[in-house]
Write an enzyme that holds these catalytic residues in place. Structure first.
Site, PDB file in Angstrom:
ATOM      1  N   CYS B 114      25.390  -7.117 -16.348  1.00  0.00           N
ATOM      2  CA  CYS B 114      25.294  -6.183 -17.473  1.00  0.00           C
ATOM      3  C   CYS B 114      25.934  -6.713 -18.746  1.00  0.00           C
ATOM      4  O   CYS B 114      25.787  -6.125 -19.810  1.00  0.00           O
ATOM      5  CB  CYS B 114      25.938  -4.858 -17.106  1.00  0.00           C
ATOM      6  SG  CYS B 114      25.252  -4.191 -15.596  1.00  0.00           S
ATOM      7  N   HIS B 378      20.171   1.851 -20.376  1.00  0.00           N
ATOM      8  CA  HIS B 378      20.934   0.647 -20.061  1.00  0.00           C
ATOM      9  C   HIS B 378      19.976  -0.443 -19.601  1.00  0.00           C
ATOM     10  O   HIS B 378      19.851  -0.711 -18.412  1.00  0.00           O
ATOM     11  CB  HIS B 378      21.965   0.991 -18.977  1.00  0.00           C
ATOM     12  CG  HIS B 378      22.809  -0.156 -18.527  1.00  0.00           C
ATOM     13  ND1 HIS B 378      23.011  -1.288 -19.282  1.00  0.00           N
ATOM     14  CD2 HIS B 378      23.513  -0.330 -17.377  1.00  0.00           C
ATOM     15  CE1 HIS B 378      23.808  -2.128 -18.599  1.00  0.00           C
ATOM     16  NE2 HIS B 378      24.115  -1.564 -17.441  1.00  0.00           N
ATOM     17  N   CYS B 406      31.439  -2.820 -17.615  1.00  0.00           N
ATOM     18  CA  CYS B 406      31.691  -3.278 -16.269  1.00  0.00           C
ATOM     19  C   CYS B 406      30.507  -4.136 -15.835  1.00  0.00           C
ATOM     20  O   CYS B 406      29.434  -4.054 -16.409  1.00  0.00           O
ATOM     21  CB  CYS B 406      31.892  -2.103 -15.321  1.00  0.00           C
ATOM     22  SG  CYS B 406      30.461  -1.013 -15.240  1.00  0.00           S
ATOM     23  N   GLY B 408      28.370  -5.946 -12.470  1.00  0.00           N
ATOM     24  CA  GLY B 408      28.128  -5.950 -11.038  1.00  0.00           C
ATOM     25  C   GLY B 408      28.788  -7.138 -10.366  1.00  0.00           C
ATOM     26  O   GLY B 408      28.938  -8.199 -10.958  1.00  0.00           O
TER      27      GLY B 408
END
Lengths: 369, 420
Positions: B114, B378, B406, B408
């Site tokens: 991300c 997102h 954050c 993954g």
């Protein structure tokens, strides 16, 4: 260019003798002045260009500044990290002939009054400036900012526009109590100029019951490390600072401490006559030439000494930036030192000669202009 | 020691980190353009029938039309992407050339999940800082319509999985890691729903006020329209549509309306469709260059890149990444959190965003003032660059902003920017 090495000792200050054209006094400290002994060197420049030590004196703590006596050609004052000021006679050996002990912390500067030669002053990390007579053990007076220095330059709110005269918000400075340099005016026996770590530049009249006469923030809240009176223009001074700049001020343009008429929220610092920018790090010392009203010598943590020409002059009060000729202010840059340059001085005798010393254990005598 | 401290203060000049960040030096890395597409809902939105390369090509072409940056100044292109095979290294290289950049300009694809869009910006900025290039194009693109699905689930060998608990946890679906965060830090469903509802409300308000107009470049794509007759042989009807508005924000969302939704990942969980980020398509790009170049070309500088950092956190609670990345980047730059005006923290899930905000101690009104991924969507690889586009428009000149997300697999990233 002439050179002399002070092995094991890192230079902090250098001064030409006012009595002999070839004598220099150098204050040095072991271990970069952080801890350990100090050494005073009295050097002679020989006719063949060699520099030789006439006398050396070892001291218990590092030496940070030196001043020649104006009364006696063989006497030198030193200021030390242990809070003492000592008077040495260069014809004697080992011990000082007088010791003045009142400061509670490191003494960073000493200066002999050029007009009333019976006085000298010292400034210290304990926040005071003391005035002394060499014949008395006790100081004559102690100058301490009556003002609470914790009320410093006002913090400028970041989302409001900064004041007109500064391009950066003023910064709070917690170490407010160190007076880095204090010196007497060469024009007036009773006036003392001092700068401190809270960025204040102060002018004192020691005849007054409350001696502080001028007090202004000179470098936007950053520590002011050095100052000097112009030898030809009695109201003109220069200050040097951690902000890497040297500022030239006309004290007539600074409001008297008793007549500050601006409302509290509007108290922006006065504007300097000129600002000399070129050093890459904090400027440690600045001194006006004894031979010209517009020449300055400075040294800095950027390992250089720089010689400046100040294009402001008395005849033109309403200067515009074109007449300040900013690009031409830097006249000479001396880059032989390989470490921080801590002290520099103009020769009183040879026009344009200068001496400098620094943490590279070197003393250089060189042609500045 | 005090003497040493004194001299070090004199050298550093006691200049606070925020002042240093605001300083303007010729060798700064500055942002001269930051634009994005509107973010479309995956599978249903206007980008549902186009692939990521087409979105990227059209956006980059529009950016160069809009900014008048000389294409030949670009020294490198880095595009972040998560779901395409090989992070889209082939098709996005082609897309950049198709957008009109000379083939002589090199290209790289990056994937740090991300944060890929931010990592692309970080990579270009570092190359400028070290002098490898003077100017670069960075960005991110994602088509979750085309590339999100069962095949996106990671495959990890048994021997690796057995090596340690953390290694095994890298396999956890993001929804489960979110529930882990919710449970471990006791984040109530009510708090999460309120956070999510406020994201929707802020995004709706910002869209109505036209606050995204400046950062969104409209692009035109083809969309397939369903035939009403049951004749499958007939080719589908195709319509040109202009995509210029985010599709994610919905009107009239309140914490009460979200309270009705069922948990999505765990029976007794608290994360659900309404308080998790949306599945979306979109792209965002940023042009960075050395300040002296921007000045010599007369290009308007909209922001300064200050610093980026990434941290690792336990994979089972990957959502806590910002809680560790933000303090680290602030410590690196010497900036106090009170001196930061806006924090763009990616809302992968309401729980993790809320926890990170609380852990760092950020006033909630400074977080995502125009809504976050819960409302806007997102698109994984795009998000890092999208946040920069939004952040720079939220700040006023001289203000400092932070983006964070954050990541993954148990990471967090954060970056500091100054609006100029």
């Amino acid at each position: 260019m002439l050179a002399f090495k002070t092995p094991g000792y890192n230079g902090y200050s250098i001064k030409y003798s006012p009595f002999y054209d070839n004598k220099l006094a150098v204050a040095t400290a072991a271990n970069y002045g952080l801890v350990g002994n100090g050494k005073l060197w009295v050097l002679s420049i020989q006719d063949n260009g060699q520099i030789t030590p006439d006398a050396v004196f070892e001291t218990q703590d590092g030496l940070f500044d030196v001043a020649w006596s104006e009364l006696h050609e063989n006497q030198v004052l030193t200021s030390s990290g242990d809070g003492t000021v000592s008077l040495f006679d260069t014809t004697l050996s080992r011990y000082p002939i007088a010791k003045f002990q009142e400061h509670n912390r490191e003494v960073f500067s000493v200066f002999w009054n050029l007009v009333d030669k019976s006085l000298f002053c010292s400034s210290s990390w304990d926040g005071t400036v003391k005035v002394w007579n060499p014949n008395r053990q006790q100081s004559i007076m102690t100058l301490r900012s009556a003002k609470d220095l914790s009320v410093k330059a006002e913090a400028v709110q970041t989302d409001r526009k900064p004041p007109l005269s500064s391009n950066k918000p003023t910064i709070e400075n917690p170490a407010s109590d160190c007076v880095y340099q204090a010196l007497f005016s060469p024009h007036d026996a009773s006036t003392i100029l001092s700068v401190n770590s809270a960025s204040h530049c102060q002018v004192w009249d020691i005849r007054q019951p409350s001696p502080l006469t001028l007090d202004f923030i000179s470098h936007n809240g950053l520590e002011a490390l050095a100052c000097d009176y112009n030898k030809y223009r009695p109201s003109v001074i220069a200050t040097a600072s951690v902000d890497k700049s040297i500022k030239v001020w006309d004290l007539r343009m600074i409001p008297n401490i008793n007549h500050q008429f601006l409302p509290h929220g509007n108290k922006i610092g006065p504007s300097p006559l000129n600002k000399l920018v070129g050093h890459d790090f904090a400027v440690r010392k600045v001194t006006w030439s004894p031979h010209a009203s517009d020449a300055l010598l400075s040294c800095s943590y950027d390992m250089t000494c720089k010689v400046w020409k100040d294009y402001t002059d008395d005849r033109a009060k309403f200067l515009n930036t074109v007449r300040l000729r900013h690009g031409q202010a830097l006249v000479n840059s001396f880059d032989r030192h390989r470490e921080f340059v801590m002290g520099c001085d103009w020769s009183l005798w040879g026009n344009g000669f200068a001496a400098s010393t620094g943490w590279d254990e070197m003393v250089y005598v060189w042609k500045a202009t | 020691m005090q003497r040493l401290q004194q001299i070090s203060n004199q050298l550093i000049g006691n200049v606070s980190g925020s002042d240093r960040a605001r300083e303007k030096n010729p060798d700064d890395v500055v942002i001269v353009a930051a634009y994005r597409t509107a973010i479309a809902r995956a599978g249903k939105g206007k980008f549902k029938d186009v692939n990521s390369d087409e979105i990227l090509m059209k956006l980059v072409a529009e950016v160069f039309k809009k900014t008048k940056v000389d294409k030949n100044l670009i020294g490198d292109v880095v595009i972040g992407n998560v779901l395409n095979p090989g992070a889209g290294v082939n098709e996005h290289r082609a897309a950049i050339i198709a957008a009109g950049l000379p083939a002589a300009i090199p290209f790289m694809a990056v994937n740090r999940q991300c944060s890929s869009g931010l990592m692309a910006v970080n990579d270009i900025a570092n190359k400028i800082l070290t002098g490898q290039i003077d100017c670069g194009l960075a960005g991110g693109v994602e088509s979750m319509s085309k590339n999100y699905g069962p095949h996106a689930v990671p495959k990890i060998s048994d021997i690796v999985l057995k090596a340690s608990e953390d290694a095994k946890n890298c396999l956890l679906p993001m929804g489960i890691t979110s529930e882990n965060v919710n449970a471990k830090f006791a984040l109530s469903r009510k708090d999460q729903d309120e956070f999510a509802a406020s994201s929707y409300q802020k995004a709706e308000k910002a869209t109505k006020q036209g606050l995204f107009k400046d950062e969104i470049l409209p692009i035109t794509v083809d969309i397939e329209i369903e035939n009403d007759d049951d004749d499958d042989d007939k080719p589908p009807n195709v319509r040109h549509v202009v995509v210029d508005t985010d599709e994610g924000p919905r009107p009239n969302i309140t914490a009460q309306s979200l309270a009705k939704l069922r948990p999505a990942f765990k029976k007794d969980g608290t994360s659900h469709a309404g308080n998790s980020s949306q599945v979306s398509d979109g792209a965002a790009v940023v042009i960075l260059m050395r300040r002296e170049l921007a000045e010599s070309k007369g290009l308007p500088v909209i922001g300064k890149y200050v610093a980026t950092t990434a941290v690792g956190v336990p994979p089972s609670i990957m959502g806590v990444g910002p809680a560790y990345a933000i303090p680290k980047v602030l410590q690196m730059t010497g900036i106090d959190k009170g001196e930061v005006q806006v924090f763009e923290i990616n809302e992968a899930f309401a729980g993790q965003a809320l926890y990170s905000t609380r852990k760092v101690g950020i006033p909630i009104e400074k977080v995502n003032p125009r809504g976050g991924a819960i409302a806007l969507g997102h698109p994984l690889g795009c998000t890092g660059a999208r946040q920069i586009c939004t952040l720079l428009r939220e700040l006023r000149p001289g203000q400092i902003g932070v983006t964070s997300m954050c990541i993954g697999g148990g990471q967090g990233a954060a970056a500091v920017f100054v609006r100029e």
